[in-house]
Design an enzyme around this catalytic site. Structure first.
Site, PDB file in Angstrom:
ATOM      1  N   CYS A 235       0.730  -1.346   0.116  1.00  0.00           N
ATOM      2  CA  CYS A 235       0.065  -0.037   0.035  1.00  0.00           C
ATOM      3  C   CYS A 235       0.728   1.445   0.119  1.00  0.00           C
ATOM      4  CB  CYS A 235      -0.885   0.029   1.284  1.00  0.00           C
ATOM      5  SG  CYS A 235      -2.263  -1.015   1.126  1.00  0.00           S
TER       6      CYS A 235
HETATM    7  C1  UDX Z   1      -0.964  -0.279   5.488  1.00  0.00           C
HETATM    8  C2  UDX Z   1      -1.699   0.831   6.546  1.00  0.00           C
HETATM    9  O1  UDX Z   1      -1.474   0.545   7.854  1.00  0.00           O
HETATM   10  C3  UDX Z   1      -3.121   0.626   6.194  1.00  0.00           C
HETATM   11  O2  UDX Z   1      -3.745   1.232   6.990  1.00  0.00           O
HETATM   12  C4  UDX Z   1      -3.462   0.397   4.760  1.00  0.00           C
HETATM   13  O3  UDX Z   1      -4.732   0.064   4.581  1.00  0.00           O
HETATM   14  C5  UDX Z   1      -2.735  -0.343   4.020  1.00  0.00           C
HETATM   15  O4  UDX Z   1      -1.175  -0.015   4.442  1.00  0.00           O
HETATM   16  P1  UDX Z   1       0.515  -2.447   5.905  1.00  0.00           P
HETATM   17  O5  UDX Z   1       1.034  -2.289   4.304  1.00  0.00           O
HETATM   18  O6  UDX Z   1      -0.417  -3.937   6.067  1.00  0.00           O
HETATM   19  O7  UDX Z   1      -0.712  -1.698   6.249  1.00  0.00           O
HETATM   20  O8  UDX Z   1       1.425  -2.509   7.074  1.00  0.00           O
HETATM   21  P2  UDX Z   1       1.730  -1.496   8.097  1.00  0.00           P
HETATM   22  O9  UDX Z   1       1.766  -2.152   9.236  1.00  0.00           O
HETATM   23  O10 UDX Z   1       1.331  -0.289   8.276  1.00  0.00           O
HETATM   24  O11 UDX Z   1       3.331  -1.385   7.802  1.00  0.00           O
HETATM   25  C6  UDX Z   1       3.918  -0.765   6.497  1.00  0.00           C
HETATM   26  C7  UDX Z   1       5.361  -0.786   6.735  1.00  0.00           C
HETATM   27  O12 UDX Z   1       5.791   0.160   7.462  1.00  0.00           O
HETATM   28  C8  UDX Z   1       6.014  -2.285   6.942  1.00  0.00           C
HETATM   29  O13 UDX Z   1       7.197  -2.468   6.254  1.00  0.00           O
HETATM   30  C9  UDX Z   1       6.530  -2.014   8.456  1.00  0.00           C
HETATM   31  O14 UDX Z   1       7.558  -2.659   9.025  1.00  0.00           O
HETATM   32  C10 UDX Z   1       6.863  -0.506   8.469  1.00  0.00           C
HETATM   33  N1  UDX Z   1       6.941   0.309   9.489  1.00  0.00           N
HETATM   34  C11 UDX Z   1       5.608   0.623  10.217  1.00  0.00           C
HETATM   35  C12 UDX Z   1       7.960   0.777  10.208  1.00  0.00           C
HETATM   36  O15 UDX Z   1       8.936   0.590   9.597  1.00  0.00           O
HETATM   37  N2  UDX Z   1       7.943   1.346  11.324  1.00  0.00           N
HETATM   38  C13 UDX Z   1       6.787   1.624  12.032  1.00  0.00           C
HETATM   39  O16 UDX Z   1       6.773   2.331  13.041  1.00  0.00           O
HETATM   40  C14 UDX Z   1       5.540   1.203  11.434  1.00  0.00           C
END
Ligand code: UDX
Length: 448
Positions: free
Chosen positions: A275
């Site tokens: 996403c």
């Molecule tokens: C995200 C959004 O959270 C969600 O609301 C939307 O609908 C789709 O995109 P998702 O892709 O499943 O969801 O993952 P998410 O848990 O948000 O993490 C995204 C990325 O950011 C991951 O690679 C995660 O490791 C990274 N991340 C997240 C960080 O590096 N640090 C953080 O503090 C949070």
């Protein structure tokens, strides 16, 4: 309790469609699931989910067993329903802009299927689409293909989802909000009523607005979250270049400020997943069509693109050249609890290592099958973390799987050729780094 809603259809059974549909069945709603992929439909009819998501399989199996969900490749099956959710994919065009062809196709099919129906039918766009799509693209296709106007017999809403992989079922069972972009008053009321039934007796904060604002809320949410991640990663990269600064302590402290809050402040190898990158690129591209260049969002994306290189640089600091060195990479998925490797920073790091002629051994509890399809042939896949570490000259921890938190110093010192560790997720606590040459994201080091 509000009266029981009739059947609900989902057009497109990818991640969002299938998870949402399954949760509705658990709430006693009859669901029709439609997808053009025959193989997927056959598997789903037997209760087999096409991807891993905690909690999904038991829910799906129960729904199939109790015949609360029926699957079909025929879009005409929507006539059995009162509400149809469009949950098809919205991939990127090569230039980053959104590709709406599946949305258009699904809308056309839906409209044609509804032509002869005498009942009111509500169409809900749940797919992530750029602002203005529901009113400017979906509505004209739907009204012309159905021969009906929005009003008495046909309704249309935008209703974005905010599901995160790994917690999609929990997120659907307990959403923090519902966003409804209603094309007219009746459409909004019908969808609100459906959700009231689903979540009764709980009252979920519901924002009812117009479709374009609803669509913008979805992009704003992802833009904001991605910006937080790139901001904390930028600060981590600064900490790393100071002799004694630590981003983990910085995050904890700034997260206590209620204006900032503690979530999405974890420094790492850059965001991945299906996403953030896709949606930011779509929003940037869309903004440019409005004659506005959102330079902040481009910087967020550029920062993320460079973040994987920080990990490779740390590896270089421990090893010098990586050429012909055996490197163990722990974790392939873009985050824990998923087998999804799309846009995973781990794959970017592995590609860079392979380009520099390193020998790469990998392990992931869930994502090996998916990673094997996209990684270079020479990458090795091991059955567990310890086999992966065996004989390695450096280990890079790329995904924050729970089992990696349980690794002990002896697992590194006893199996690796040289116990060098780069921790891209801050998995190892200081007590666990004894006897290890340890560098981590956002952790200042006295070494140059
Ligand atoms: C995200 C959004 O959270 C969600 O609301 C939307 O609908 C789709 O995109 P998702 O892709 O499943 O969801 O993952 P998410 O848990 O948000 O993490 C995204 C990325 O950011 C991951 O690679 C995660 O490791 C990274 N991340 C997240 C960080 O590096 N640090 C953080 O503090 C949070």
């Amino acid at each position: 309790m509000p009266s029981k809603p009739a059947t609900v259809a989902f057009v497109g059974l990818g991640y969002v469609g299938l998870c949402t549909a399954s949760v509705l069945t658990a709430k006693g709603i009859r669901v029709i699931g439609i997808d053009i992929d025959r193989e997927r439909i056959d598997k789903l009819s037997k209760g087999t989910a096409p991807f891993h998501e905690p909690g999904l399989t038991p829910m799906l199996k129960t729904a199939v067993k109790k015949q609360r969900i029926l699957f079909s490749t025929d879009i005409n099956a929507v006539v059995e329903a009162e509400t149809s959710f469009i949950t098809v994919g919205t991939p990127s065009n090569p230039d980053g802009s959104i590709n709406l062809s599946f949305v258009k196709e699904a809308t056309k099919g839906l409209g044609s299927a509804l032509t002869d129906s005498d009942h009111y039918h509500l169409v809900v766009v749940k797919s992530t689409v750029t602002p203005g799509t529901t009113s400017g693209t979906v509505q004209p296709i739907l009204t012309s293909s159905s021969g009906k106007a929005i009003g008495e017999k046909l309704g249309l809403c935008s209703n974005p989802e905010f599901l995160a992989e790994g917690s999609a079922i929990k997120g659907t069972l307990q959403p923090d909000k519902i966003v409804i972009g209603a094309s007219d008053k009746l459409s909004g009321e019908k969808l609100e009523r459906l959700y009231k039934h689903v979540y009764s007796p709980r009252k979920i904060p519901t924002i009812v607005t117009n479709p374009t604002t609803a669509e913008t809320i979805k992009y704003s949410s992802n833009a904001f979250l991605a910006t937080r991640v790139s901001t904390i990663n930028t600060l981590a990269n600064i900490c790393q270049r100071l002799p004694d600064a630590d981003i983990e302590t910085v995050s904890r402290a700034i997260g206590l400020d209620p204006r900032i809050g503690p979530l999405y402040l974890k420094a790492g190898p850059g965001y991945g997943g299906s996403c953030f990158h896709k949606d930011l690129q779509a929003l940037i591209s869309f903004s440019k069509t409005l004659d506005y260049d959102p330079i902040l969002l481009s910087a967020v994306e550029d920062t993320n693109q460079f973040q994987a290189r920080e990990i490779v640089k740390l590896t270089g600091r421990l090893l010098g050249s990586v050429e012909n060195r055996r490197i163990a990479v722990l974790g392939l998925s873009f985050k824990k609890d998923t087998d999804d490797v799309r846009e995973s920073a781990s794959l970017k790091v592995i590609d860079e290592l392979v380009k520099n002629n390193a020998t790469v051994a990998t392990y992931d509890p869930m994502a090996i099958e998916n990673a094997r399809k996209v990684l270079p042939e020479q990458v090795e896949f091991l059955a567990d973390a310890k086999s992966c570490l065996k004989g390695a000259e450096c280990c890079i921890i790329m995904t924050e799987w729970d089992e990696f938190y349980r690794l002990k110093p002896a697992d590194f010192t006893g199996t690796m050729r040289t116990p060098n560790v780069v921790d891209a997720r801050r998995v190892l606590s200081p007590a666990k780094t004894q006897g290890i040459n340890y560098l981590a994201i956002g952790l200042g080091s006295a070494r140059p």
